[in-house]
Design an enzyme around this catalytic site. Structure first.
Site, PDB file in Angstrom:
ATOM      1  N   GLU A 693     -18.119 -37.024  62.052  1.00  0.00           N
ATOM      2  CA  GLU A 693     -17.358 -35.910  62.616  1.00  0.00           C
ATOM      3  C   GLU A 693     -18.201 -35.008  63.500  1.00  0.00           C
ATOM      4  O   GLU A 693     -17.676 -34.063  64.091  1.00  0.00           O
ATOM      5  CB  GLU A 693     -16.763 -35.065  61.478  1.00  0.00           C
ATOM      6  CG  GLU A 693     -15.818 -35.831  60.575  1.00  0.00           C
ATOM      7  CD  GLU A 693     -15.430 -35.022  59.353  1.00  0.00           C
ATOM      8  OE1 GLU A 693     -14.337 -34.435  59.356  1.00  0.00           O
ATOM      9  OE2 GLU A 693     -16.232 -34.977  58.392  1.00  0.00           O
ATOM     10  N   CYS A 764      -9.632 -42.041  61.098  1.00  0.00           N
ATOM     11  CA  CYS A 764      -8.541 -41.390  60.374  1.00  0.00           C
ATOM     12  C   CYS A 764      -8.044 -40.127  61.078  1.00  0.00           C
ATOM     13  O   CYS A 764      -7.406 -39.290  60.452  1.00  0.00           O
ATOM     14  CB  CYS A 764      -8.970 -41.042  58.947  1.00  0.00           C
ATOM     15  SG  CYS A 764     -10.417 -39.978  58.841  1.00  0.00           S
TER      16      CYS A 764
END
Length: 831
Positions: A693, A764
């Site tokens: 991330e 995701c």
């Protein structure tokens, strides 16, 4: 001697100015400060009571000069004058001089014995010396005497049409106000199509009640030093349709033809499709009764209201996180508007005025303001905007409940039931459990209300506007309703039940047929199997994921376990939830992300007392867990205990360094050893992965890949960090797009590093649900995509129509584009 009062949003700034001015005169002049507000998390602001007290502290018959910085400081000072007796009020002067230079000049003038007029003149001419030094004026004396310095404040304006389908409904209004509030300029907006009066751009209620619909033209003016930037930001927001994709907006069910009801049948408004048959249960929000009384200390009463509003903000923020996790960001944005109601300066000023001028207690003052705002919505001709009354009432009731010390009331059902109520607030509706609530029957409301939108998203059949006679029926009475036709039956006859049962079963069969393909593997035309998992946040979500064809869970957001509580969940509580989800999945993979708190997800009982200027760059995700190792150990023990005989994997959020990853793994190893010593079984071969991330994680992906079994790319956060654009800030949110070429290159780099280390990579983020983008994602080499349950079937269909060769070619072209817009043009049809 003349007294000086310094009013500022910042207490630190005001104290600095006071110190500077006092040093100039060795403390001979009475100086007082009224700055900041008593809110540790948001200390910037002004308080009329503090201004009043400061004036009283330095008051003399020689007069008081009040200097202010900007914005609400002036309004607070003006309000403070109202508290003074008329004979004192005449001797207090509000001065438009610059705060720092004016305070110094005024203090020196007062110290030399100058009268109030001389002190004012010195303050107003405070910039002359500086201007002369910088060669801005040739003759300072003449400038002061005949040409006083004036600062020209720019006023600019734009005219623009609103194009999004529902106009400035709650969510776009909230974005408009959030954007306007970030600028110093005073922003006003007018609906030219409806010829309204201009209203404040930082007031959610005034903007919403403009009645702006699709095609309406707005006149937006901005006055201040950043007027041009403010208008550009608002123009961009409107041109981009406030980030809404009309194709995925909840559509209002089409109006049904009226047919006369048969005996035992009630007609209502079709709000959410589906057939429900179950005993009815009455639901009524707890009554909020309060007494009006006269108050003596207005400061204490104002602080009571502020404290209640702060608690309400925390509750709504928690509800927003819950909604985002459970049913999606679009529905959660409803509660963004609720937060802005509580920050609306017009509402706050009105409430404070009721308390200060009328000496009303906080409950009465607050309810008076809520009633005023609600009535302004009711007077609108637009039926859709009239529905926003529910949101205002919802927020108002929440604050009142807190002021009165009442606990929130949640509906607890022991068996599947149909809820019967006068109305359900958005806050009530979003907490309903679709496995227990078979249907909703209300005597008020419409298909465009936020409660109806949430019911449709949850898949709960609903009929609204039913005759009030249903409120007199006893609990347990058998009821049936058809959310498609808008009909309700009380104690339905056997033949009616039979027809409805057939309709319900027919609908179920049709849904099952539609999902058949979704239960097949997603295999490209050239034979590559791409795993399609689900993002979930509850046991209910897990059931939905399986029914929609998920091959596993790619992301279990465990934050839902910590929401709407006063303390963290115990090990046993977590274990039971994890086990319940594994039972639903029946050996399919379950990837559990450890607690990811921080950024836009805050929990009051876990949050640090230290206010972070930028929580997205603060103690969040793995950083928070490493600072609270016992909290992490409790969660890891529950996950490991649930892993026996199940296919559970864990992954760490927000990893940025090898040190963080190794520290997390060390705690994991320690917990494993403790369980071994205690003889507690767990899966000794559990796979451990991590979220990608941060740009830092991408840069060292080759090193990280040697430490874990898999990567999962979270494009929502990765996009905002790569592009340095806060995805919650409407002014820059469009930058935080996973299709930015820079983000796509980060994905490619991550995949290459992972595959070189022989580990798999999933994604995701929300972009995975965009079926037209699937070719690019597959072309970048991703092995798994994880999406919301509703997106599984269309995503599998899209994958089955591709070849990897075609996808790789398209991805290569996308990587060479110059913007996210250009990338979208490659896959989205034009026009």
């Amino acid at each position: 001697m003349v007294g000086i009062v310094i009013v500022s949003h910042s207490k630190q700034l005001a104290l600095g100015v006071q110190e500077l001015a006092a040093q100039m005169v060795q403390g001979k002049v009475p100086l007082a400060v009224a700055a900041g507000i008593d809110d540790p998390e948001n200390p910037l602001g002004t308080d009329a009571i503090k201004v009043y007290e400061a004036i009283a502290a330095v008051f003399s018959d020689d007069g008081v000069l009040v200097l202010m910085d900007l914005g609400s400081a002036l309004m607070s000072a003006e309000m403070a004058l109202e508290f003074l007796p008329p004979e004192q009020r005449e001797k207090v002067y509000l001065c438009a001089a610059p705060l720092v230079e004016g305070a110094v000049a005024a203090t020196v003038a007062a110290a030399t014995g100058g009268n109030i007029q001389q002190v004012i003149a010195e303050a107003q001419g405070a910039l002359v010396a500086k201007a002369t030094h910088l060669c801005l004026l040739s003759s300072p004396l003449s400038a002061v005497s005949s040409h006083p310095i004036t600062t020209e404040v720019a006023t600019r304006e734009i005219r623009i049409k609103v194009s999004n389908r529902l106009g400035l409904h709650a969510r776009p209004s909230a974005q408009f106000v959030a954007t306007a509030s970030r600028f110093q300029s005073q922003i006003r907006v007018q609906n030219l199509t409806r010829n309204t009066e201009p209203v404040r751009g930082d007031s959610i209620n005034q903007v919403a009640t403009l009645g702006v619909r699709q095609g309406h033209e707005l006149l937006i003016t901005a006055t201040g030093i950043d007027a041009q930037e403010a208008l550009q930001a608002l123009q961009t927001l409107i041109i981009n349709n406030f980030g809404e994709n009309d194709s995925i907006l909840e559509l209002t069910p089409p109006p049904q033809e009226f047919t006369a009801p048969t005996q035992g049948e009630l007609a209502g408004i079709a709000a959410s499709p589906g057939v429900a048959i179950a005993p009815l249960v009455h639901y009524q929000s707890a009554a909020v009764a309060f007494t009006e009384y006269h108050i003596e200390n207005v400061n204490i009463e104002w602080q009571r209201l502020q404290a209640a509003m702060q608690i309400a903000k925390q509750e709504i923020a928690s509800l927003l996180s819950h909604t985002s996790i459970q049913i999606g960001d679009a529905e959660a944005a409803i509660f963004d508007a609720h937060l802005l109601f509580l920050a609306d300066p017009v509402m706050l000023e009105a409430a404070r005025q009721h308390i200060v001028e009328e000496r009303l207690n906080a409950e009465v003052a607050w309810q008076a303001v809520v009633d005023e705002v609600a009535n302004s919505y009711r007077k609108l001709e637009d039926a859709y905007l009239q529905e926003r009354v529910d949101d205002v009432v919802d927020v108002g009731r929440r604050v009142l409940r807190i002021l009165l010390g009442n606990a929130p009331t949640d509906l607890e059902l022991t068996e599947p039931s149909i809820i019967v109520a006068i109305d359900l607030s958005p806050s009530d509706t979003v907490k309903l459990d679709p496995s227990k609530v078979m249907g909703i029957c209300m005597t008020s409301g419409s298909a465009t209300s936020h409660s109806a939108i949430i019911a449709r998203t949850l898949g709960i059949p609903a009929v609204l506007g039913v005759d009030a006679q249903v409120l007199n029926l006893p609990n347990g009475t058998l009821m049936a309703l058809d959310g498609e036709s808008g009909k309700v039956w009380v104690a339905p006859a056997p033949e009616t039940l039979e027809i409805l049962e057939i309709k319900r079963e027919t609908w179920k069969i049709a849904q099952a047929e539609a999902r058949k393909l979704a239960h097949q593997p997603a295999i490209t035309r050239d034979g590559s199997h791409i795993k399609v998992f689900a993002n979930i946040g509850s046991v209910t979500d897990a059931k939905a994921a399986v029914s929609h064809g998920a091959e596993g869970v790619g992301l279990l957001r465990t934050e839902f376990l910590y929401l709407e509580r006063t303390n963290a969940p115990t090990e046993q509580e977590q274990l039971e939830v994890y086990q319940a989800i594994t039972q639903v999945l029946d050996k399919q993979p379950l990837i559990i992300r450890t607690l990811d708190i921080g950024g836009d997800k805050q929990l009051p009982y876990l949050s640090s007392s230290v206010t972070e200027a930028n929580p997205f760059l603060g103690v969040r995700g793995i950083r928070f867990c490493l600072e609270n190792p016992q909290l992490l150990k409790t969660q890891l023990r529950a996950i490991l205990r649930a892993s026996v005989g199940n296919n559970i994997k864990i992954m760490w959020p927000m990893i940025a360094t090898l040190t963080e990853l190794r520290a997390a793994k060390a705690i994991f190893t320690q917990v494993q050893e403790e369980l071994r010593q205690a003889g507690t079984p767990f899966d000794e071969n559990m796979k451990v992965g991590m979220m990608i991330e941060t740009p830092a994680a991408v840069a060292i992906a080759d090193q990280l890949a040697r430490e874990v079994d898999f990567f999962s790319i979270g494009t929502n956060d990765l996009s905002q960090y790569v592009m340095a654009g806060d995805r919650t800030n409407p002014r820059v949110a469009t930058l935080a797009d996973a299709l930015q070429p820079a983000v796509l290159r980060m994905i490619q780099q991550t995949v290459q590093a992972a595959h070189a280390a022989n580990i798999w990579v999933g994604l995701c983020g929300e972009v995975a649900a965009e079926t037209l983008v699937a070719p690019i994602l597959l072309g970048l080499g991703l092995d798994e995509l994880s999406v919301n349950p509703q997106a599984i079937a269309p995503l599998k269909l899209a994958i089955s129509q591709l070849t990897i060769t075609e996808a790789q070619a398209l991805a290569n072209v996308a990587l060479q584009q110059d913007s996210a817009t250009s990338v979208r043009e490659l896959v989205y049809p034009i026009g």
